[in-house]
Design a protein around this motif. Structure first.
Motif, mmCIF file in Angstrom:
data_model
loop_
_atom_site.group_PDB
_atom_site.id
_atom_site.type_symbol
_atom_site.label_atom_id
_atom_site.label_comp_id
_atom_site.label_asym_id
_atom_site.label_seq_id
_atom_site.Cartn_x
_atom_site.Cartn_y
_atom_site.Cartn_z
ATOM 1 N N LEU A 141 0.831 -1.198 0.000
ATOM 2 C CA LEU A 141 0.000 0.000 0.000
ATOM 3 C C LEU A 141 0.870 1.255 0.000
ATOM 4 O O LEU A 141 0.594 2.223 -0.719
ATOM 5 C CB LEU A 141 -0.932 -0.008 1.211
ATOM 6 N N LEU A 142 1.941 1.240 0.798
ATOM 7 C CA LEU A 142 2.863 2.379 0.828
ATOM 8 C C LEU A 142 3.552 2.551 -0.524
ATOM 9 O O LEU A 142 3.798 3.685 -0.963
ATOM 10 C CB LEU A 142 3.898 2.183 1.935
ATOM 11 N N GLN A 143 3.823 1.435 -1.186
ATOM 12 C CA GLN A 143 4.405 1.520 -2.522
ATOM 13 C C GLN A 143 3.414 2.113 -3.519
ATOM 14 O O GLN A 143 3.758 2.990 -4.320
ATOM 15 C CB GLN A 143 4.845 0.131 -2.999
ATOM 16 N N ASP A 144 2.164 1.652 -3.452
ATOM 17 C CA ASP A 144 1.126 2.200 -4.333
ATOM 18 C C ASP A 144 0.936 3.698 -4.114
ATOM 19 O O ASP A 144 0.599 4.434 -5.044
ATOM 20 C CB ASP A 144 -0.205 1.479 -4.104
ATOM 21 N N ALA A 145 1.160 4.143 -2.876
ATOM 22 C CA ALA A 145 1.008 5.560 -2.551
ATOM 23 C C ALA A 145 2.238 6.374 -2.956
ATOM 24 O O ALA A 145 2.249 7.599 -2.783
ATOM 25 C CB ALA A 145 0.740 5.722 -1.058
ATOM 26 N N GLY A 146 3.257 5.701 -3.480
ATOM 27 C CA GLY A 146 4.448 6.391 -3.956
ATOM 28 C C GLY A 146 5.465 6.724 -2.892
ATOM 29 O O GLY A 146 6.355 7.561 -3.110
ATOM 30 N N LEU A 147 5.395 6.055 -1.738
ATOM 31 C CA LEU A 147 6.290 6.387 -0.637
ATOM 32 C C LEU A 147 7.531 5.516 -0.590
ATOM 33 O O LEU A 147 8.524 5.886 0.038
ATOM 34 C CB LEU A 147 5.537 6.287 0.695
ATOM 35 N N LEU A 148 7.487 4.353 -1.227
ATOM 36 C CA LEU A 148 8.656 3.472 -1.215
ATOM 37 C C LEU A 148 8.616 2.540 -2.420
ATOM 38 O O LEU A 148 7.610 2.472 -3.143
ATOM 39 C CB LEU A 148 8.735 2.688 0.098
ATOM 40 N N THR A 149 9.715 1.811 -2.604
ATOM 41 C CA THR A 149 9.799 0.825 -3.681
ATOM 42 C C THR A 149 10.201 -0.520 -3.095
ATOM 43 O O THR A 149 11.134 -0.602 -2.279
ATOM 44 C CB THR A 149 10.847 1.246 -4.733
ATOM 45 N N LEU A 150 9.499 -1.573 -3.493
ATOM 46 C CA LEU A 150 9.808 -2.938 -3.063
ATOM 47 C C LEU A 150 10.496 -3.685 -4.202
ATOM 48 O O LEU A 150 10.486 -3.222 -5.348
ATOM 49 C CB LEU A 150 8.514 -3.651 -2.658
#
Length: 269
Positions: A141-150
Motif C-alpha cells: 500500500l505504501l508503494q502504491d502511494a508512492g512512498l517506497l519501492t519494493l
C-alpha cells in the motif's frame, strides 16, 4: 381458566425443551463488523434451533488455535491470506477452512501527527502491522502511494518486511507493531497503516478518513476477503449452512456497507 393455564404450561415446556436441545455454536469474532454481523443475525439464527454464543476479542492471537482445538466451533476475524499463513505453520490436524465469504476491509494510511502524505519528511515514522501477511500488504500500500519501492515482482504473497524495501521517497522509519495497537499509536508516528476492522474501533472509515486506501476493484479486494472459519469436518454441517443463510441477507449487506466496507456476497433470494 384451566385450559388457558394448560396452554401456558405447554408453551413454557415446549420452549424449555427447545432451549435444552438447541445446539450451541460458539464463535469468536473481532468487533466491527464481525461481532456486529453475528449480533444482527443472532435471533434469526436461534429461531432455526441454535444457541449462538458470540465471544468478542480484540486481537488476532487466540481465534485460530481455539478453533483448531475445538474450544469454539468457528471464528470470524480474518481474511484468506491470514488463514493461509496460519495453515502453513500448523500440523494437518490443526488446519482450518473458510466456509462463509463475507466482505473486504480496505487497509488505509491514516494521519498521525501529519495530515497529508505530501508532508512526509526525513525522520518521520510510519506504523504498519507486524504480522507477515498484513505487514507485506501495508508495504504494498505504501508503494502504491508512492512512498517506497519494493523488490520487483513483490506481490500479496511475498511477506516482505521493512528490511526488503529497496528505496524510499524520503528517509522515513517503518515501525512494525501489533495491528490492534496501531490506532492508539497515531500520536507517536507521522502516519499509520491500519486494518479495516481496527480502524473502525476508533471510528475511522477507510474511504472517508484514510489518506490513501485500497480500492474495491483492486487485487487486494479480490484476495483479502474476510471469512468465517471452521475445522474441516464442520464445513458441510447444517449449522454452517444455516449460518450462511442468515448472513447472506440485505440487513447484513447494509451493515457492512454502513461500516465502510465492501460486501463480497450476493443477497440470497
Amino acid at each position: 381458566m384451566k385450559k388457558t393455564l394448560a396452554l401456558v404450561l405447554a408453551l413454557v415446556l415446549a420452549l424449555s425443551l427447545t432451549s435444552a436441545f438447541a445446539e450451541t455454536i460458539s464463535i469468536m469474532a473481532t468487533y466491527n463488523p464481525h461481532a456486529e454481523v453475528l449480533e444482527l443475525v443472532k435471533d434469526e439464527y436461534e429461531a432455526l434451533g441454535y444457541t449462538l454464543d458470540i465471544i468478542p476479542v480484540s486481537d488476532y492471537v487466540v481465534e485460530n488455535p481455539a478453533t483448531s482445538a475445538g474450544d469454539i466451533q468457528a471464528n470470524f476475524f480474518q481474511h484468506l491470506p491470514y488463514l493461509a499463513g496460519y495453515n502453513a505453520e500448523v500440523s494437518d490436524a490443526e488446519k482450518l477452512v473458510p466456509v462463509i465469504y463475507t466482505h473486504f476491509e480496505p487497509m488505509a494510511i491514516y494521519a498521525g501527527t501529519k495530515a497529508d502524505l505530501a508532508e512526509i519528511a526525513d525522520g518521520d515514522a510510519i506504523a504498519i502491522p507486524n504480522d507477515p501477511v498484513n505487514g507485506n500488504r501495508a508495504l504494498l500500500l505504501l508503494q502504491d502511494a508512492g512512498l517506497l519501492t519494493l523488490p520487483e515482482g513483490t506481490n500479496l504473497e511475498s511477506q516482505c518486511t521493512a528490511d526488503d524495501v529497496v528505496s524510499k521517497k524520503v528517509d522515513f522509519e517503518i515501525i512494525a507493531l501489533n495491528a490492534e495497537l496501531i490506532p492508539g499509536a497515531r500520536e507517536d508516528v507521522a502516519y499509520a497503516v491500519i486494518n479495516g476492522n481496527n480502524a473502525t474501533l476508533v471510528e475511522l472509515v477507510p474511504y472517508v478518513d484514510g489518506l490513501y486506501a485500497e480500492q474495491p476493484g483492486s487485487l487486494a479486494a479480490e484476495s483479502y476477503v474476510n471469512v468465517v472459519v471452521v475445522k474441516p469436518e464442520n464445513a458441510e454441517t447444517q449449522w454452517v449452512k444455516d449460518l450462511e443463510k442468515v448472513i447472506y441477507t440485505q440487513e447484513v449487506y447494509d451493515l457492512i456497507v454502513n461500516a465502510g466496507f465492501a460486501p463480497t456476497f450476493t443477497v440470497a433470494e
